[in-house]
Design a protein around this motif. Structure first.
Motif, PDB file in Angstrom:
ATOM      1  N   TYR A 165       7.401  10.539 -89.509  1.00  0.00           N
ATOM      2  CA  TYR A 165       8.023  11.515 -89.866  1.00  0.00           C
ATOM      3  C   TYR A 165       9.117  11.321 -90.775  1.00  0.00           C
ATOM      4  N   ASP A 166       9.813  10.271 -90.282  1.00  0.00           N
ATOM      5  CA  ASP A 166      11.161   9.803 -91.134  1.00  0.00           C
ATOM      6  C   ASP A 166      10.766   9.642 -92.515  1.00  0.00           C
ATOM      7  N   GLY A 168       8.595  10.982 -94.373  1.00  0.00           N
ATOM      8  CA  GLY A 168       7.996  12.130 -95.109  1.00  0.00           C
ATOM      9  C   GLY A 168       6.314  12.643 -94.779  1.00  0.00           C
ATOM     10  N   SER A 170       3.280  14.387 -93.136  1.00  0.00           N
ATOM     11  CA  SER A 170       2.972  15.697 -92.619  1.00  0.00           C
ATOM     12  C   SER A 170       2.476  15.685 -91.240  1.00  0.00           C
TER      13      SER A 170
END
Length: 272
Positions: A165-166, A168, A170
């Protein structure tokens, strides 16, 4: 140098294995007998296997059984994996409730489950046959898959998801590229176990099958009631071999998954 000593536990374990596998071995041996009964071994022969391959009805039933097992285990694996993900992300009170509901089919007797499905399909007006058997097998295979996948989800490091998640990613990318590859051994193990349970099930299938459709377990039971036929021995031997191969496949996948988990843990320790 230590000598191996027999203990009561070892003796008990050996006795249990003898009780479990001696009848199976007896059945397998007589599947190669040239006689027609199990009273006396009449010499080695492939005749009963040849008769089995020439039995068109039995071949059709084998295809039906494999088709039901394949579809039921595949759909149950998809639903069970999604269910395991939902249980993993659920809050504590809801998680315990979902786990309890998932385990109901695991602890309930097969006779009660089969009778419940029979009443359910009768109330809905569903014709007993392929569809009713398939739906029933999917239902009792889902808890098996959930129990296979959940431990892999619990073993998965949350830092992998946070890092994705860090960077980017989805939610779909995290699911398809991080979570699913990490729990793949559990998914495959769940599929193999569901396939084995579906392939060998008798009690539930006996309740929900109808005229014109049958599976191997129900057919073997029906023929065994009519008298001893060594063609049943040949069929049972083949089923035992298939089940054994599936269990070996499950063991190898579980072993590979455990090795992979240890490697990841070591790498994370080195990074820290």
């Amino acid at each position: 140098m230590k000598k191996h000593r027999w203990s009561w536990g070892t003796l008990y374990l050996a006795l249990v294995f003898v009780i479990l596998y001696a009848p199976i071995l007896y059945l397998v041996i007589f599947s190669f007998s040239s006689g027609q009964t199990m009273e006396k071994y009449h010499g080695f022969s492939w005749q009963h296997y040849a008769d089995l391959l020439a039995d068109s009805r039995m071949i059709a039933i084998v295809i039906n059984t494999l088709l039901v097992a394949f579809l039921a285990s595949l759909l149950a694996t998809i639903i069970g994996t999604l269910g395991a993900l939902a249980i993993k992300d659920a809050r504590r009170p809801w998680k315990n409730s979902l786990l309890s509901l998932n385990n109901v089919l695991m602890v309930s007797p097969d006779v009660i489950i089969g009778a419940s499905f029979l009443i359910f399909f009768t109330m809905l007006g569903v014709r007993l046959g392929f569809i009713s058997v398939l739906l029933s097998h999917i239902a009792f295979c889902i808890p098996i898959v959930v129990l296979m996948v959940l431990p892999k989800l619990n073993e998965m490091s949350p830092t992998l998801v946070d890092a994705a998640y860090d960077l980017g990613a989805s939610r779909w990318q995290v699911l398809s590229r991080v979570i699913l590859p990490s729990i793949a051994p559990g998914i495959f193990a769940g599929y193999f176990m569901a396939f084995t349970y579906s392939l060998d099930d008798f009690a539930v299938t006996f309740f929900v099958t109808g005229n014109g459709f049958s599976t191997l377990s129900v057919e073997i039971y029906s023929r065994a009631r009519q008298g001893i036929n060594l063609e049943i021995n040949a069929l049972s031997t083949l089923m035992f071999i298939v089940s054994l191969l599936l269990v070996i496949g499950y063991y190898l996948i579980s072993k590979r998954g455990g090795r992979r988990t240890r490697i990841v843990a070591v790498k994370e320790g080195d990074v820290q």
